[in-house]
Design a protein around this motif. Sequence first.
Motif, PDB file in Angstrom:
ATOM      1  N   ARG A 124     -14.187  59.084 -67.614  1.00 26.95           N
ATOM      2  CA  ARG A 124     -15.362  58.513 -68.289  1.00 26.95           C
ATOM      3  C   ARG A 124     -15.910  57.325 -67.506  1.00 26.95           C
ATOM      4  O   ARG A 124     -17.136  57.133 -67.441  1.00 26.95           O
ATOM      5  N   SER A 125     -15.017  56.542 -66.922  1.00 31.58           N
ATOM      6  CA  SER A 125     -15.479  55.372 -66.154  1.00 31.58           C
ATOM      7  C   SER A 125     -16.183  55.799 -64.865  1.00 31.58           C
ATOM      8  O   SER A 125     -16.973  55.035 -64.301  1.00 31.58           O
ATOM      9  N   ASN A 126     -15.909  57.044 -64.420  1.00 34.06           N
ATOM     10  CA  ASN A 126     -16.581  57.562 -63.220  1.00 34.06           C
ATOM     11  C   ASN A 126     -17.886  58.278 -63.544  1.00 34.06           C
ATOM     12  O   ASN A 126     -18.495  58.901 -62.669  1.00 34.06           O
ATOM     13  N   GLY A 127     -18.298  58.216 -64.797  1.00 37.33           N
ATOM     14  CA  GLY A 127     -19.607  58.738 -65.167  1.00 37.33           C
ATOM     15  C   GLY A 127     -19.603  60.111 -65.803  1.00 37.33           C
ATOM     16  O   GLY A 127     -20.682  60.642 -66.140  1.00 37.33           O
ATOM     17  N   LEU A 128     -18.445  60.711 -65.990  1.00 33.59           N
ATOM     18  CA  LEU A 128     -18.399  62.020 -66.637  1.00 33.59           C
ATOM     19  C   LEU A 128     -18.513  61.870 -68.150  1.00 33.59           C
ATOM     20  O   LEU A 128     -17.995  60.911 -68.724  1.00 33.59           O
ATOM     21  N   SER A 129     -19.190  62.823 -68.771  1.00 35.69           N
ATOM     22  CA  SER A 129     -19.232  62.826 -70.232  1.00 35.69           C
ATOM     23  C   SER A 129     -17.882  63.303 -70.753  1.00 35.69           C
ATOM     24  O   SER A 129     -17.053  63.830 -69.997  1.00 35.69           O
ATOM     25  N   TYR A 130     -17.674  63.151 -72.060  1.00 41.60           N
ATOM     26  CA  TYR A 130     -16.406  63.598 -72.656  1.00 41.60           C
ATOM     27  C   TYR A 130     -16.214  65.097 -72.429  1.00 41.60           C
ATOM     28  O   TYR A 130     -15.128  65.544 -72.048  1.00 41.60           O
ATOM     29  N   GLY A 131     -17.273  65.865 -72.638  1.00 37.68           N
ATOM     30  CA  GLY A 131     -17.189  67.312 -72.469  1.00 37.68           C
ATOM     31  C   GLY A 131     -16.906  67.707 -71.029  1.00 37.68           C
ATOM     32  O   GLY A 131     -16.105  68.606 -70.763  1.00 37.68           O
ATOM     33  N   GLN A 132     -17.566  67.033 -70.081  1.00 35.75           N
ATOM     34  CA  GLN A 132     -17.346  67.335 -68.671  1.00 35.75           C
ATOM     35  C   GLN A 132     -15.918  67.003 -68.250  1.00 35.75           C
ATOM     36  O   GLN A 132     -15.276  67.776 -67.536  1.00 35.75           O
ATOM     37  N   ALA A 133     -15.437  65.863 -68.686  1.00 37.61           N
ATOM     38  CA  ALA A 133     -14.068  65.461 -68.346  1.00 37.61           C
ATOM     39  C   ALA A 133     -13.056  66.433 -68.936  1.00 37.61           C
ATOM     40  O   ALA A 133     -12.080  66.822 -68.277  1.00 37.61           O
ATOM     41  N   MET A 134     -13.301  66.861 -70.168  1.00 32.94           N
ATOM     42  CA  MET A 134     -12.385  67.790 -70.829  1.00 32.94           C
ATOM     43  C   MET A 134     -12.380  69.136 -70.111  1.00 32.94           C
ATOM     44  O   MET A 134     -11.313  69.719 -69.855  1.00 32.94           O
ATOM     45  N   TYR A 135     -13.575  69.628 -69.767  1.00 34.70           N
ATOM     46  CA  TYR A 135     -13.696  70.966 -69.179  1.00 34.70           C
ATOM     47  C   TYR A 135     -13.195  71.013 -67.737  1.00 34.70           C
ATOM     48  O   TYR A 135     -12.491  71.954 -67.340  1.00 34.70           O
ATOM     49  N   HIS A 136     -13.560  70.006 -66.948  1.00 33.87           N
ATOM     50  CA  HIS A 136     -13.267  70.059 -65.518  1.00 33.87           C
ATOM     51  C   HIS A 136     -11.921  69.437 -65.141  1.00 33.87           C
ATOM     52  O   HIS A 136     -11.320  69.823 -64.129  1.00 33.87           O
ATOM     53  N   ILE A 137     -11.443  68.478 -65.910  1.00 35.54           N
ATOM     54  CA  ILE A 137     -10.252  67.733 -65.509  1.00 35.54           C
ATOM     55  C   ILE A 137      -9.060  67.969 -66.451  1.00 35.54           C
ATOM     56  O   ILE A 137      -7.972  68.332 -66.013  1.00 35.54           O
TER      57      ILE A 137
END
Length: 218
Positions: A124-137
């Motif tokens: 999140r601190s790197n600019g990803l949304s919650y959904g993006q962080a969940m899906y990609h990471i």
Amino acid sequence: MGDFAGAYQWVNIRYLLQGLWVTVALSAVSIVFSFIIGSVLGLLRYMKIPFLSKIVGFVIDIIRNLPLLLILFFTYFGLPSLGIRLDALPAAMVAMTVFESMMLAEIIRGGIQAVDPGQMEADRSNGLSYGQAMYHIILPQAFKKMIPAIVSQLISLVKDTSLATIIVLPELMYHGQVIYGQNTNYMVPIFIALTVLYFIVCFSLSLISRYLDRRLAA
């Protein structure tokens, strides 16, 4: 010891294979839908959405603590009293999908929780949304941790299809009962054949699990 020659006539082997096809079809459909539904429910419970996550968790806890046989009975014998009548195969698919979805939901929630929470904060601190962080990471790491538990549960699902014989679904176990019901000398040979066929299906899932483990590790 049993009449192996008579039990293993082609007509009986073919009849068993017809039952195996029903077992595999039931397992495949239940696996696909239970994985999709279980993933959604596991995410909803993990995300702690006000009210919704608690309701989902309450339903999961109830169904996980019920015997699958009871759910099968309710789906096949109970739903008609509510105006919903299902044949044996759809009833078994619905019952097994509902039950396995709840089991997988808990596995998936636990897998996500096993990922270091600091990773979400870093994403999140790197600019990803919650959904993006969940899906990609988060989810890719979580699913890697969950593979053994998920495959173990799916193997249990395949074995649990034998319970559907109670609602006269013509799956593998039911076909075996029909064969040795005609001649009790076929009982031991048919039990051996059933053991081999169930082993082949379940061991195949284990091999797939090992293959996925190696691929993800690479």
